[in-house]
Design a protein around this motif. Structure first.
Motif, PDB file in Angstrom:
ATOM      1  N   GLU A 102       0.806  -1.222   0.000  1.00  0.00           N
ATOM      2  CA  GLU A 102       0.000   0.000   0.000  1.00  0.00           C
ATOM      3  C   GLU A 102       0.841   1.275   0.000  1.00  0.00           C
ATOM      4  O   GLU A 102       0.335   2.348  -0.320  1.00  0.00           O
ATOM      5  CB  GLU A 102      -0.937   0.002   1.217  1.00  0.00           C
ATOM      6  CG  GLU A 102      -1.981  -1.100   1.201  1.00  0.00           C
ATOM      7  CD  GLU A 102      -2.868  -1.045  -0.036  1.00  0.00           C
ATOM      8  OE1 GLU A 102      -3.339   0.040  -0.406  1.00  0.00           O
ATOM      9  OE2 GLU A 102      -3.082  -2.107  -0.644  1.00  0.00           O
ATOM     10  N   PRO A 130      -2.726  -2.166  -8.915  1.00  0.00           N
ATOM     11  CA  PRO A 130      -4.009  -1.948  -8.248  1.00  0.00           C
ATOM     12  C   PRO A 130      -4.962  -3.099  -8.541  1.00  0.00           C
ATOM     13  O   PRO A 130      -4.874  -3.749  -9.586  1.00  0.00           O
ATOM     14  CB  PRO A 130      -4.503  -0.644  -8.886  1.00  0.00           C
ATOM     15  CG  PRO A 130      -3.890  -0.648 -10.248  1.00  0.00           C
ATOM     16  CD  PRO A 130      -2.554  -1.329 -10.105  1.00  0.00           C
ATOM     17  N   THR A 139     -11.508  -6.824  -6.586  1.00  0.00           N
ATOM     18  CA  THR A 139     -11.729  -6.782  -5.139  1.00  0.00           C
ATOM     19  C   THR A 139     -12.731  -7.844  -4.704  1.00  0.00           C
ATOM     20  O   THR A 139     -12.869  -8.116  -3.518  1.00  0.00           O
ATOM     21  CB  THR A 139     -12.233  -5.393  -4.716  1.00  0.00           C
ATOM     22  OG1 THR A 139     -13.392  -5.055  -5.492  1.00  0.00           O
ATOM     23  CG2 THR A 139     -11.160  -4.337  -4.932  1.00  0.00           C
ATOM     24  N   THR A 149      -5.923  -1.225  -1.711  1.00  0.00           N
ATOM     25  CA  THR A 149      -6.147  -0.944  -3.124  1.00  0.00           C
ATOM     26  C   THR A 149      -5.098  -1.588  -4.014  1.00  0.00           C
ATOM     27  O   THR A 149      -5.295  -1.669  -5.221  1.00  0.00           O
ATOM     28  CB  THR A 149      -6.140   0.579  -3.374  1.00  0.00           C
ATOM     29  OG1 THR A 149      -4.897   1.126  -2.937  1.00  0.00           O
ATOM     30  CG2 THR A 149      -7.276   1.244  -2.608  1.00  0.00           C
ATOM     31  N   ASN A 150      -3.991  -2.054  -3.432  1.00  0.00           N
ATOM     32  CA  ASN A 150      -2.891  -2.611  -4.223  1.00  0.00           C
ATOM     33  C   ASN A 150      -2.561  -4.032  -3.800  1.00  0.00           C
ATOM     34  O   ASN A 150      -2.936  -4.480  -2.716  1.00  0.00           O
ATOM     35  CB  ASN A 150      -1.623  -1.754  -4.073  1.00  0.00           C
ATOM     36  CG  ASN A 150      -1.814  -0.340  -4.553  1.00  0.00           C
ATOM     37  OD1 ASN A 150      -2.552  -0.085  -5.502  1.00  0.00           O
ATOM     38  ND2 ASN A 150      -1.158   0.598  -3.898  1.00  0.00           N
TER      39      ASN A 150
END
Length: 199
Positions: A102, A130, A139, A149-150
């Motif tokens: 992150e 990402p 996700t 997010t990563n």
């Protein structure tokens, strides 16, 4: 940051020699060579993180800029930084720096990220992506519930990252056999293959 003006690996590297008080080298570490993504010109952060060898009195730094394959080696923002090791045992918490990718930049494949904070890299630093995008991990795909997010990704063969963790502050408890360890991570592949490993 090391690379080449035309995107070809030309052997740009920085060597750091650890020497005793008499100027004799007894340990070395090498940063690079850089492997930019052909045919893109540019530089990527190449780094080594580790403990300074006992007996070091001085450090000699050498930068090699080779021209090869009709290309020019380039480098910028070189650094050598020393940090005092921790003084208290860091037990009962995650010891890894940037364990979820992150910190720092990310880039959708096949673009490359310029660096991965806290990690030493041996090839292209293009290993943080990402979540989301066509044909990639989303996700909603199986994975950690607390994902950010990563995530780490390795589309280029031989993308390796590593970090050295100083546990000397807990040496007495370790030597007495009183410390257990737990190593874990979510690993997988974007097309059903398992191509990631954590050592």
């Amino acid at each position: 940051y090391m690379g080449s003006a035309g995107g070809i690996s030309v052997g740009t590297q920085m060597a750091v020699a650890f020497q005793n008080a008499n100027g004799q080298t007894f340990s070395t570490t090498t940063v690079g060579p850089a492997f930019p993504s052909f045919p893109y010109a540019g530089m990527f952060l190449q780094q080594q993180i580790g403990l300074v060898p006992m007996g070091t009195a001085q450090i000699t730094v050498s930068l090699t800029l080779q021209n090869g394959n009709y290309d020019t080696g380039i480098a910028d923002s070189l650094s050598v930084m020393l940090t005092q090791a921790g003084s208290s045992p860091a037990l009962g918490k995650n010891l890894m720096v940037n364990p979820g990718a992150e910190l720092g930049p990310s880039a959708a494949l096949p673009a490359d990220t310029l660096y991965v904070p806290g990690w030493s890299t041996t090839r292209i630093a293009g290993s943080v992506c990402p979540y989301g995008g066509a044909g990639f991990i989303s996700t909603q795909s199986p994975g950690p519930a607390d994902r950010g997010t990563n995530l780490f990704c390795g589309w280029d063969d031989g993308t390796d990252l590593y970090q050295d963790i100083d546990v000397s502050a807990a040496a007495s408890a370790i030597d007495a056999g009183q410390v257990t360890y737990a190593v874990s991570g979510w690993l997988g592949g974007s097309s059903g293959s398992t191509a990631a490993s954590l050592t």
